[in-house]
Design an enzyme around this catalytic site. Structure first.
Site, short mmCIF file in Angstrom:
data_model
loop_
_atom_site.label_atom_id
_atom_site.label_comp_id
_atom_site.label_asym_id
_atom_site.label_seq_id
_atom_site.Cartn_x
_atom_site.Cartn_y
_atom_site.Cartn_z
N GLY A 49 0.84 -1.20 0.00
CA GLY A 49 0.00 0.00 0.00
C GLY A 49 0.87 1.24 0.00
N GLN A 54 2.95 10.16 1.16
CA GLN A 54 4.27 9.51 1.27
C GLN A 54 5.20 9.87 0.13
OE1 GLN A 54 2.34 5.44 2.09
NE2 GLN A 54 4.30 5.31 3.16
N CYS A 98 5.70 0.11 7.22
CA CYS A 98 5.35 1.26 6.41
C CYS A 98 6.56 1.65 5.57
CB CYS A 98 4.95 2.42 7.32
SG CYS A 98 4.45 3.91 6.44
N HIS A 140 -4.74 1.53 7.34
CA HIS A 140 -3.39 2.11 7.49
C HIS A 140 -3.18 3.21 6.44
CE1 HIS A 140 1.21 1.46 7.84
NE2 HIS A 140 1.07 2.27 6.80
N GLU A 141 -3.56 2.94 5.19
CA GLU A 141 -3.34 3.93 4.11
C GLU A 141 -4.24 5.15 4.28
OE1 GLU A 141 -0.74 3.58 2.52
OE2 GLU A 141 -0.43 1.49 3.04
N HIS A 144 -2.89 7.63 6.65
CA HIS A 144 -1.85 8.51 6.08
C HIS A 144 -2.47 9.81 5.57
CE1 HIS A 144 2.02 6.48 6.07
NE2 HIS A 144 1.49 5.36 5.60
NI NI Z 1 2.38 3.45 5.63
#
Ligand code: NI
Length: 178
Positions: A49, A54, A98, A140-141, A144
């Protein structure tokens, strides 16, 4: 169109990883291209992912593909403006990592199932309930996009220790890059 490009991934700590990303307005070729580049970057890492912050882009876009079985067909998904609309009471624990926190893994507890609504690359509204590793990955994504990292679920001591390690890693990488 030229082939998808690998993009550099930001390493924690970085203010761009702590910012809340903005909703995407219209899905155009530029955003589809960005999704393709993010998938390329994610597969090359390798990871399951990746979220736009990011790679330093403050827009609500994530990509994922959690197919792990050897020989199974890949299932790349790009989600614009993804939103968790429901979660199960049942929880599950996975060891998370991550791409912005290399080589660090820790157990995080999250809802075992998550129903997510998003806009796909053709501009269509989609909704799906994910479970297993997909549920963990999609949550989790989406975190972000709200400036939240998996280490924010850990205790402050552990989080500080990891952050210090990452500061050191970034210094080493900067030195190597000359
Ligand atoms: Ni991550």
């Amino acid at each position: 169109m030229s082939p998808a490009m690998k993009l550099p991934i930001l390493i924690h700590p970085d203010p761009r990883l702590k910012a809340v990303a903005s909703p995407v307005a219209d899905i155009d070729d530029g955003l589809r291209r960005l999704a393709d580049d993010m998938l390329e970057t994610m597969y090359a890492a390798p990871g399951i992912g990746l979220a736009a912050p990011q790679i330093g882009i403050g827009q609500r876009l994530i990509v994922l593909d959690c197919v792990k079985e050897e020989g199974a067909a890949p299932r790349p998904i790009a989600m614009f403006n993804p939103e968790v609309v429901a979660t199960s009471d049942e929880r599950s624990v996975y060891e998370e990592g991550c791409l912005s926190i290399p080589d660090i893994y820790a157990e995080v507890e999250r809802p075992a199932e998550a129903t997510v609504r998003w806009i796909d690359r053709d501009g269509n509204a989609r909704e799906e309930t994910f479970d297993g590793i997909w549920a963990t990955c999609v949550q989790h994504e989406i975190d972000h996009l709200d400036g939240k990292l998996f280490i924010d679920y850990l205790g402050p001591m552990k989080r500080q220790m990891i952050t210090r390690k990452m500061v050191k890693l970034k210094k080493e990488r900067a030195r190597e890059a000359g």
